[in-house]
Design a protein around this motif. Structure first.
Motif, PDB file in Angstrom:
ATOM      1  N   ALA A 164      46.986  71.830  12.298  1.00 25.08           N
ATOM      2  CA  ALA A 164      48.187  72.525  11.841  1.00 25.08           C
ATOM      3  C   ALA A 164      48.768  73.426  12.924  1.00 25.08           C
ATOM      4  O   ALA A 164      49.901  73.896  12.791  1.00 25.08           O
ATOM      5  CB  ALA A 164      47.859  73.353  10.599  1.00 25.08           C
ATOM      6  N   LEU A 165      48.022  73.656  13.993  1.00 25.80           N
ATOM      7  CA  LEU A 165      48.523  74.472  15.087  1.00 25.80           C
ATOM      8  C   LEU A 165      49.706  73.773  15.746  1.00 25.80           C
ATOM      9  O   LEU A 165      49.637  72.595  16.091  1.00 25.80           O
ATOM     10  CB  LEU A 165      47.405  74.707  16.111  1.00 25.80           C
ATOM     11  CG  LEU A 165      47.703  75.708  17.230  1.00 25.80           C
ATOM     12  CD1 LEU A 165      47.697  77.142  16.684  1.00 25.80           C
ATOM     13  CD2 LEU A 165      46.669  75.578  18.354  1.00 25.80           C
ATOM     14  N   GLY A 166      50.805  74.494  15.932  1.00 25.59           N
ATOM     15  CA  GLY A 166      52.001  73.873  16.482  1.00 25.59           C
ATOM     16  C   GLY A 166      51.801  73.216  17.821  1.00 25.59           C
ATOM     17  O   GLY A 166      52.400  72.188  18.123  1.00 25.59           O
ATOM     18  N   ALA A 167      50.947  73.790  18.654  1.00 27.07           N
ATOM     19  CA  ALA A 167      50.716  73.269  20.007  1.00 27.07           C
ATOM     20  C   ALA A 167      49.617  72.221  20.057  1.00 27.07           C
ATOM     21  O   ALA A 167      49.237  71.768  21.139  1.00 27.07           O
ATOM     22  CB  ALA A 167      50.372  74.422  20.951  1.00 27.07           C
ATOM     23  N   TYR A 168      49.111  71.804  18.901  1.00 25.24           N
ATOM     24  CA  TYR A 168      47.924  70.931  18.856  1.00 25.24           C
ATOM     25  C   TYR A 168      48.092  69.666  19.689  1.00 25.24           C
ATOM     26  O   TYR A 168      47.236  69.331  20.522  1.00 25.24           O
ATOM     27  CB  TYR A 168      47.585  70.576  17.410  1.00 25.24           C
ATOM     28  CG  TYR A 168      46.416  69.642  17.275  1.00 25.24           C
ATOM     29  CD1 TYR A 168      45.104  70.117  17.268  1.00 25.24           C
ATOM     30  CD2 TYR A 168      46.609  68.259  17.151  1.00 25.24           C
ATOM     31  CE1 TYR A 168      44.031  69.252  17.154  1.00 25.24           C
ATOM     32  CE2 TYR A 168      45.545  67.388  17.030  1.00 25.24           C
ATOM     33  CZ  TYR A 168      44.262  67.892  17.027  1.00 25.24           C
ATOM     34  OH  TYR A 168      43.188  67.035  16.924  1.00 25.24           O
ATOM     35  N   ASP A 169      49.182  68.933  19.477  1.00 25.87           N
ATOM     36  CA  ASP A 169      49.348  67.653  20.173  1.00 25.87           C
ATOM     37  C   ASP A 169      49.374  67.820  21.683  1.00 25.87           C
ATOM     38  O   ASP A 169      48.811  67.015  22.425  1.00 25.87           O
ATOM     39  CB  ASP A 169      50.628  66.964  19.700  1.00 25.87           C
ATOM     40  CG  ASP A 169      50.520  66.434  18.278  1.00 25.87           C
ATOM     41  OD1 ASP A 169      49.381  66.249  17.808  1.00 25.87           O
ATOM     42  OD2 ASP A 169      51.565  66.210  17.641  1.00 25.87           O
ATOM     43  N   SER A 170      50.044  68.871  22.169  1.00 28.10           N
ATOM     44  CA  SER A 170      50.131  69.081  23.609  1.00 28.10           C
ATOM     45  C   SER A 170      48.802  69.539  24.201  1.00 28.10           C
ATOM     46  O   SER A 170      48.539  69.332  25.392  1.00 28.10           O
ATOM     47  CB  SER A 170      51.220  70.114  23.938  1.00 28.10           C
ATOM     48  OG  SER A 170      50.877  71.388  23.429  1.00 28.10           O
ATOM     49  N   LEU A 171      47.964  70.128  23.380  1.00 23.71           N
ATOM     50  CA  LEU A 171      46.648  70.564  23.846  1.00 23.71           C
ATOM     51  C   LEU A 171      45.635  69.425  23.799  1.00 23.71           C
ATOM     52  O   LEU A 171      44.626  69.466  24.496  1.00 23.71           O
ATOM     53  CB  LEU A 171      46.139  71.730  22.987  1.00 23.71           C
ATOM     54  CG  LEU A 171      46.904  73.041  23.106  1.00 23.71           C
ATOM     55  CD1 LEU A 171      46.505  74.003  21.999  1.00 23.71           C
ATOM     56  CD2 LEU A 171      46.676  73.682  24.473  1.00 23.71           C
TER      57      LEU A 171
END
Length: 441
Positions: free
Chosen positions: A430-437
């Motif tokens: 659910a973290l907004g930056a998840y995919d980029s991380l």
């Protein structure tokens, strides 16, 4: 007869011309044709500060490319026949066509267990700026990004739908707290403003209190004096200095133990308090009530790490406490049941039973376990310090130590994360930056 001779010459000329035309046609198809891959035209790779140039469309790390070369020989025969008595003229042209196919396979990370590492020491003892993405299930690691500066003793937290990495030890400044925030749009780490000359330094502790903010503490001030130095970053981005522990500690650890409470474990004070390293204090950040010396460890610990096991042996939240750097050296881990306040001893991982750990890198893995990925170690009875071999160990309630993987295969080579780095488990989709991380360029 002359017209016959000219007819033969003309036929041979036509044959060669046709063969040459076919050859050019083949060459033209081979060199000039292309397949439309559906990618936008005019695209370019943009170099961003501190981040490696992306080699192509974004995605996970890739396996080594496989190149297949196929050579095909085509023979074209052109015949010219005459109805008169002259022999038949035949021209043969041989064309060799070489086709090279390159296949690159992208690794699928869907559903895998991942974590990130931030800076730390490499095997030469030099600080690094590397952020590594480690896939435990695939036994692989890749370089995710570069921090703006080399650093160690890092602390990583979820903040404003992305990650915030803080430290008091960078190339430029070793006397103040400094923070950096991940920009998931531009794929770069930016400096996050901290109070000027804040004086929070030297093996700081840090803990997140949901709904309140991130709390950093130390005993060292900006002029090198000792005292109670703290900084609180609230969720709006405002820094304050009002929140302080009664017992300030250095080389301790802080950890959230339930929905309302954080703990301050072990460490030392200046002037020295010989008993402080045995003790644990807690603070309820909802009721704002601090409780001193809730229980005592078996060992007087400093330069250790602590991590929460949400469901321990008795079903209660349990804190694992590992590491030390002062005699008498402990060669056991301690488990603190945060409800009963009972503390038990557990042996170190296989092969490290007689080694002590210095600020080991550990993180909660799931509800009943945590993982250990890096540390400097020293064997009992020796003065030689070495490094763990890169193996990732899982401690699981009821099962003990489990050898999970060794994805950081070159952990002892210069440039790889070896010790004094924080870890962040990528388990919050659910973290907004998840995919980029969760992917490397």
């Amino acid at each position: 007869m002359r017209w016959v001779q000219w007819s033969i010459i003309l036929s041979i000329f036509i044959a060669y011309a046709n063969a040459f035309g076919l050859l050019q046609l083949l060459r033209g198809w081979q060199s000039g044709g292309r397949l439309d891959r559906g990618w936008p035209s005019g695209g370019k790779i943009v170099v961003r500060p501190g981040v490696p140039v992306a080699p192509g469309p974004t995605g996970g790390p890739t396996t080594p490319t496989t190149t297949t070369t196929t050579t095909t020989t085509t023979t074209t025969t052109i015949s010219t026949s005459f109805t008169n008595t002259m022999p038949t003229s035949t021209t043969t042209t041989t064309t060799t066509t070489t086709t090279t196919t390159t296949t690159t396979t992208t690794i699928d990370h869907t559903g895998h267990n991942h974590f990130l590492t931030f800076g730390g020491f490499d095997s030469s003892g030099a600080s690094t700026d590397y952020v590594y993405l480690v896939d435990i299930d695939l036994n692989t690691s890749c370089l995710h990004s570069n921090l703006p500066l080399i650093m160690k003793e890092t602390h990583a937290f979820e903040y404003n739908d992305t990650l915030l990495v803080c430290t008091s030890f960078t190339l430029d400044d070793k006397k103040n707290l400094q923070c950096y925030q991940w920009d998931s749009t531009n794929l770069v780490w930016w400096e996050f403003a901290t109070p000027t000359d804040n004086g929070v330094w030297s093996f700081i502790e840090g803990v997140k209190m949901p709904g309140v903010g991130i709390w950093f503490t130390t005993i060292w001030g900006d002029s090198g004096d000792f005292g109670n130095y703290s900084l609180l970053l609230d969720e709006s981005g405002t820094w304050s200095t009002g929140l302080q522990w009664t017992n300030s500690r250095n080389r301790a650890c802080m950890v959230q133990i339930d929905d309302e409470t954080v703990a301050h474990i072990g460490g030392s004070a200046k002037p020295g308090n010989a008993l402080m390293g045995y003790t644990i204090d807690t603070y309820n950040f909802v009721t704002e009530i601090e409780t001193l010396n809730v229980t005592q460890m078996t060992y007087n610990r400093k330069a250790h790490s602590c991590v929460l096991i949400p469901v321990g042996e008795s079903g209660n939240p349990t804190v694992a406490i590992l590491g030390d750097n002062s005699s008498p050296f402990p060669y056991d881990m301690e488990l603190w049941d945060t409800v009963t306040n009972v503390i038990t001893q557990i042996s170190h991982p296989p092969g490290y039973e007689t080694f002590r750990f210095f600020k080991p890198s550990i993180a909660t893995y799931d509800d009943t376990s945590f993982i250990l990925s890096g540390s400097s170690v020293q064997e009992n009875g020796t003065s030689v310090t070495s490094l763990m071999d890169g193996t990732i160990w899982q401690y699981k309630v009821g099962d003990g130590w489990i050898n999970l993987a060794q994805p950081i295969a070159n952990a002892k080579s210069v440039g790889e994360a070896a010790e004094q780095y924080d870890m962040y488990m990528l388990n919050n989709e659910a973290l907004g930056a998840y995919d980029s991380l969760n992917q490397c360029p």
